[in-house]
Design an enzyme around this catalytic site. Structure first.
Site, PDB file in Angstrom:
ATOM      1  N   HIS A 176       0.848  -1.189   0.084  1.00 40.83           N
ATOM      2  CA  HIS A 176      -0.104   0.035  -0.051  1.00 40.83           C
ATOM      3  C   HIS A 176       1.020   1.256   0.100  1.00 40.83           C
ATOM      4  O   HIS A 176       2.182   1.095   0.406  1.00 40.83           O
ATOM      5  CB  HIS A 176      -0.770   0.092   1.372  1.00 40.83           C
ATOM      6  CG  HIS A 176      -1.966   0.769   1.362  1.00 40.83           C
ATOM      7  ND1 HIS A 176      -1.678   2.176   1.674  1.00 40.83           N
ATOM      8  CD2 HIS A 176      -3.265   0.947   1.197  1.00 40.83           C
ATOM      9  CE1 HIS A 176      -2.710   3.020   1.760  1.00 40.83           C
ATOM     10  NE2 HIS A 176      -3.844   2.244   1.559  1.00 40.83           N
TER      11      HIS A 176
ATOM     12  N   CYS B 203      -4.881   2.343  -3.689  1.00 42.76           N
ATOM     13  CA  CYS B 203      -3.525   2.986  -2.916  1.00 42.76           C
ATOM     14  C   CYS B 203      -2.160   1.968  -3.422  1.00 42.76           C
ATOM     15  O   CYS B 203      -1.418   1.792  -2.387  1.00 42.76           O
ATOM     16  CB  CYS B 203      -3.681   3.368  -1.587  1.00 42.76           C
ATOM     17  SG  CYS B 203      -4.985   4.581  -1.373  1.00 42.76           S
TER      18      CYS B 203
ATOM     19  N   LYS C 129     -10.408  -0.997  10.837  1.00 41.85           N
ATOM     20  CA  LYS C 129     -10.263  -2.319  10.118  1.00 41.85           C
ATOM     21  C   LYS C 129     -10.470  -3.505  10.875  1.00 41.85           C
ATOM     22  O   LYS C 129     -10.327  -4.514  10.472  1.00 41.85           O
ATOM     23  CB  LYS C 129      -8.915  -2.351   9.104  1.00 41.85           C
ATOM     24  CG  LYS C 129      -9.040  -1.383   7.876  1.00 41.85           C
ATOM     25  CD  LYS C 129      -7.827  -1.804   6.922  1.00 41.85           C
ATOM     26  CE  LYS C 129      -7.261  -0.504   6.387  1.00 41.85           C
ATOM     27  NZ  LYS C 129      -8.138   0.150   5.245  1.00 41.85           N
TER      28      LYS C 129
ATOM     29  N   ASP D 186       3.045  -4.907   7.914  1.00 43.37           N
ATOM     30  CA  ASP D 186       1.798  -4.055   7.748  1.00 43.37           C
ATOM     31  C   ASP D 186       0.302  -4.949   7.818  1.00 43.37           C
ATOM     32  O   ASP D 186       0.270  -5.938   7.071  1.00 43.37           O
ATOM     33  CB  ASP D 186       1.692  -3.529   6.371  1.00 43.37           C
ATOM     34  CG  ASP D 186       0.472  -2.767   6.095  1.00 43.37           C
ATOM     35  OD1 ASP D 186      -0.440  -2.849   6.901  1.00 43.37           O
ATOM     36  OD2 ASP D 186       0.275  -2.127   5.133  1.00 43.37           O
TER      37      ASP D 186
ATOM     38  N   GLN E 277      -4.600  -5.277   6.758  1.00 41.64           N
ATOM     39  CA  GLN E 277      -5.381  -6.534   6.223  1.00 41.64           C
ATOM     40  C   GLN E 277      -5.394  -7.538   6.780  1.00 41.64           C
ATOM     41  O   GLN E 277      -6.108  -8.798   6.367  1.00 41.64           O
ATOM     42  CB  GLN E 277      -5.082  -6.600   4.648  1.00 41.64           C
ATOM     43  CG  GLN E 277      -5.238  -5.289   3.842  1.00 41.64           C
ATOM     44  CD  GLN E 277      -6.529  -4.761   3.771  1.00 41.64           C
ATOM     45  OE1 GLN E 277      -7.659  -5.535   3.953  1.00 41.64           O
ATOM     46  NE2 GLN E 277      -6.747  -3.342   3.726  1.00 41.64           N
TER      47      GLN E 277
END
Lengths: 156, 411
Positions: B125, B369, B227, B201, B204
Site C-alpha cells: 500500500h 492505493c 479495519k 503491515d 489487512q
C-alpha cells in the site's frame, strides 16, 4: 426513469461501445494534450487540429469508465468543426451544467426546459451524471483537458 | 474453541440492517473499513456519557477512569497481538499510515544513512512506500522492491541478494489488492539473518486471523482500528521494546515531554514520547471493545469462516462467469485472504461498482492505493470485494447477481 437508468442512457452506452473520433493525429502539427484522474486512473489524450480560428479536427484516445469515455466521444462530436470561440462557449456551458449548486444539481434549477434540452442535443444524455456526484469528474475529464489544450494554444 | 456463528455476528452490526435502493446492504468493503458491532458503538457512547475527561493529567475521579480506560486499551492490544513486552510496546497513532510514518521518521531517520536500503514489495500500500521515498529524498536512503510473480506471490528466489545493505524489510502480511498472504515468519528469519529489522503491515491481516508478534519474531507491526471492527482515528504501532528504546520522539507537543525549559526539552520515557497532544481516548475505548469482541469470536474461527467464504466465492466466480470475470490474485485459499479483486471483461471497475450499488452491494473500485502493483499487472483499477467476520455466503449470491447485470448492461 430511475437515477440509475438516467445515468446509463442508451446514448452513453452507444458512445462507450463505439466511440467517435477515436485515434491520434500527428503532433505536431496537431496539438496533443493529456488529462488524468489520479483518483481512478482514468486517462484521456486529445489531439487538436486548429487552423484559422477553427477546430478542423479532433481525435481522442485513453481509457476509463463508460462515463468518461462516452463523455469524451460526445464532446469530440459536438466540437468538431466549430470556431474556437464556439468551442470555448460550449465547454464553459457544459462544465456549468455539470456543476452541483447549493440547491441541488444545476440542471434542476435552470437547464430543464425543453428548449434547453434540444439545444444540448446528444450531450443532454450526460445530465443524469449530476445525480452521482462522484461520477461528475469522470464526465468532465475530457472537457477540462480540451480547455487546457485550448488555453495552451491561445491563452484566454 | 469458542463458538462462532456468523449470523449472530451479523445481527450485532447495526449498519447491516440498512436498506439502500430497496435492498438490504451487502457489505463487501471490509478491506477499506470494517463495520463496528453495537458493543463498540455503545462502549464509545458510554465513555462520552459518563467518563470523558483528559488522560494523564487530572486527579479527579473521571480523569482517573479515562486514564485507566485508555491504558487498559493499550494492554488489551498488547495481549491481542501477543506482545512480549505488554502495553509498554504499544503506541497509539491515527492509523496504519501514521504508524509507518512514525517508523520512517523516528527509527528510519535515526538508524539509516545515505546508501542504506529499505526493502519493500511491489504489493505494498502507498502507506508503506511513500514515507520511505520521503526519507530517501531527505537523507539519501535507497528504496528497493521485492518483485511480485505472475502468480501473485512475492518473488523470493533472490531474497538474499535483495537483502544486501538492507536495514529494514517492510512488508504487508496480506495484500489489500491481491489478497496474497506473505510468509512473514520466513521473511523475518531472512531479514534477521542479514542483520536487518522487519516491519509488518497488519492492516489487512489483524482482523482476519490470529496475530502473534512473538511467534512471528518481527520488530514492528502497524494496523488501523477501523479495519478491526473499531473506530476511525486510532491506529497501532507495536515495536519490540529494545527497538522502541532507540527511537526519538515523532511529533512534538504536550504529553510527550519530561520537561520543557526556555532552552529546550526532555522527552518523556516510554510510549508517551510518541503520543503528543490529547490522544484518541474514546477511540481507544472503542478499539478495546472491538478487540474484546474479536477475541470472543476467536481469531482462528474468523479465519476459518472467511477462508470458507473465499473458497466458495472463487469457485462460483469461475463457474458462473467462465473467464468473463477474472480474479486478480491467487486462487488457492491457503495462500490468500478474503480480499478479491475483480477484472470484469469490457466493464470498467467504476461501472461495475455503480451497477453493484443498484443491488446495494458495497465494493471498492480503484487502484486501492497500490499503484506500483497495478502498474505491474497493467491494470488501471479493479473492483474489489472483501469479507469480514459478518460476511455470509448470501453476500456472494448478490455479488454474482450484480456482476451478471453489469456484464449484461455493458456486454
Amino acid at each position: 426513469m430511475s437515477n440509475f437508468e438516467d445515468l446509463y442512457r442508451d446514448i452513453i452506452l452507444d458512445h462507450y461501445r463505439s466511440p467517435r473520433n477515436r485515434g491520434e493525429l500527428a503532433a505536431p502539427p496537431a496539438h496533443r494534450v493529456e488529462g488524468f484522474n489520479p483518483l481512478c486512473g482514468d486517462e484521456v489524450v486529445i489531439y487538436l487540429d486548429v487552423r484559422d480560428g477553427e477546430l478542423r479536427d479532433i481525435k481522442m484516445s485513453g481509457h476509463g469508465c463508460s462515463i468518461s469515455q462516452s463523455s469524451s466521444s460526445l464532446m469530440t462530436a459536438a466540437v468538431k468543426g466549430k470556431s474556437l470561440e464556439g468551442v470555448r462557449q460550449l465547454v464553459d456551458a457544459f462544465l456549468d451544467l455539470m456543476t452541483v449548486g447549493e440547491s441541488g444539481p444545476a440542471t434542476d434549477a435552470s437547464h430543464n426546459g425543453d428548449d434547453e434540452l434540444r439545444r444540448w442535443g446528444e450531450l443532454a444524455a450526460l445530465r443524469g451524471v449530476v445525480k452521482f456526484p462522484v461520477r461528475i469528474k469522470c464526465a468532465t475529464l475530457a472537457w477540462h483537458t480540451l480547455l487546457q489544450g485550448l488555453n495552451e494554444l491561445s491563452p484566454p | 474453541m469458542s463458538s462462532f456463528n456468523a449470523l449472530r455476528v451479523r445481527a450485532d452490526v447495526p449498519e447491516l440492517r440498512r436498506f439502500v435502493n430497496g435492498r438490504r446492504i451487502t457489505y463487501l468493503d471490509s478491506a477499506s473499513t470494517s463495520l463496528p458491532p453495537r458493543s463498540v458503538i455503545e462502549a464509545m457512547s458510554r465513555y462520552y456519557e459518563l467518563r470523558h475527561a483528559n488522560v494523564h493529567r487530572g486527579v479527579f475521579q473521571t480523569a482517573n477512569e479515562a486514564t485507566e480506560a485508555y491504558e487498559g486499551s493499550r494492554s488489551a492490544v498488547a495481549r491481542f497481538i501477543n506482545a512480549p513486552g505488554g502495553g509498554d510496546e504499544v503506541v497509539f497513532t491515527k492509523n496504519t499510515t501514521e504508524s509507518f510514518n512514525l517508523i520512517a521518521r523516528s527509527w528510519g531517520a535515526t538508524h539509516m544513512r545515505a546508501g542504506d536500503v529499505v526493502l519493500v514489495t511491489e504489493m505494498e500500500h502507498h502507506a508503506n512506500i511513500v514515507p520511505w521515498f520521503q526519507l530517501r529524498d531527505a537523507i539519501g536512503i535507497e528504496v528497493r522492491f521485492i518483485p511480485v510473480s505472475d502468480d501473485f506471490r512475492l518473488e523470493l528466489r533472490d531474497l538474499d541478494a535483495l537483502l544486501r545493505d538492507v536495514k529494514l524489510l517492510s512488508v504487508t502480511a496480506t495484500s489489500n489488492v491481491l489478497g496474497t498472504k506473505n510468509p512473514v515468519e520466513e521473511l523475518a528469519r531472512a531479514a534477521h539473518a542479514r542483520g536487518a529489522l522487519i516491519a509488518v503491515d497488519g492492516a489487512q491481516s489483524v482482523a482476519h486471523g490470529p496475530t502473534d508478534v512473538t511467534k512471528w519474531d518481527i520488530d514492528f507491526l502497524a494496523f488501523s482500528g477501523h479495519k478491526v471492527l473499531g473506530p476511525t482515528g486510532i491506529g497501532v504501532l507495536w515495536t519490540r521494546q529494545g527497538v522502541l528504546d532507540t527511537m526519538p520522539p515523532f511529533l512534538g507537543g504536550g504529553g510527550m515531554i519530561a520537561d520543557v525549559r526556555t532552552d529546550g526539552f526532555l522527552p518523556a520515557a516510554g510510549v508517551a514520547r510518541f503520543e503528543a497532544g490529547t490522544p484518541p481516548i474514546a477511540e481507544a475505548v472503542g478499539l478495546h471493545a472491538a478487540i474484546r469482541y474479536l477475541d470472543a469470536l476467536g481469531m482462528a474461527n474468523v479465519s476459518a469462516h472467511e477462508d470458507a467464504l473465499t473458497a466458495d466465492a472463487l469457485t462460483r466466480l469461475s463457474e458462473t462467469f467462465n473467464g468473463r470475470v477474472r480474479v486478480v490474485g491467487p486462487c488457492d485459499t491457503r495462500e490468500r485472504g478474503g480480499v478479491i479483486s475483480l477484472d470484469v471483461a469490457g466493464v470498467h471497475p467504476h461501472d461495475v461498482a455503480q451497477v453493484l450499488d443498484q443491488f446495494a452491494v458495497c465494493v471498492r473500485p480503484g487502484h486501492h492505493c497500490a499503484k506500483p502493483l497495478m502498474r505491474r499487472f497493467a491494470l488501471a483499477a479493479t473492483a474489489r470485494a472483501s469479507f469480514g467476520p459478518y460476511s455470509l455466503r448470501r453476500d456472494t449470491d448478490v455479488l454474482l447477481e450484480g456482476l451478471e447485470a453489469a456484464l449484461k448492461l455493458f456486454g
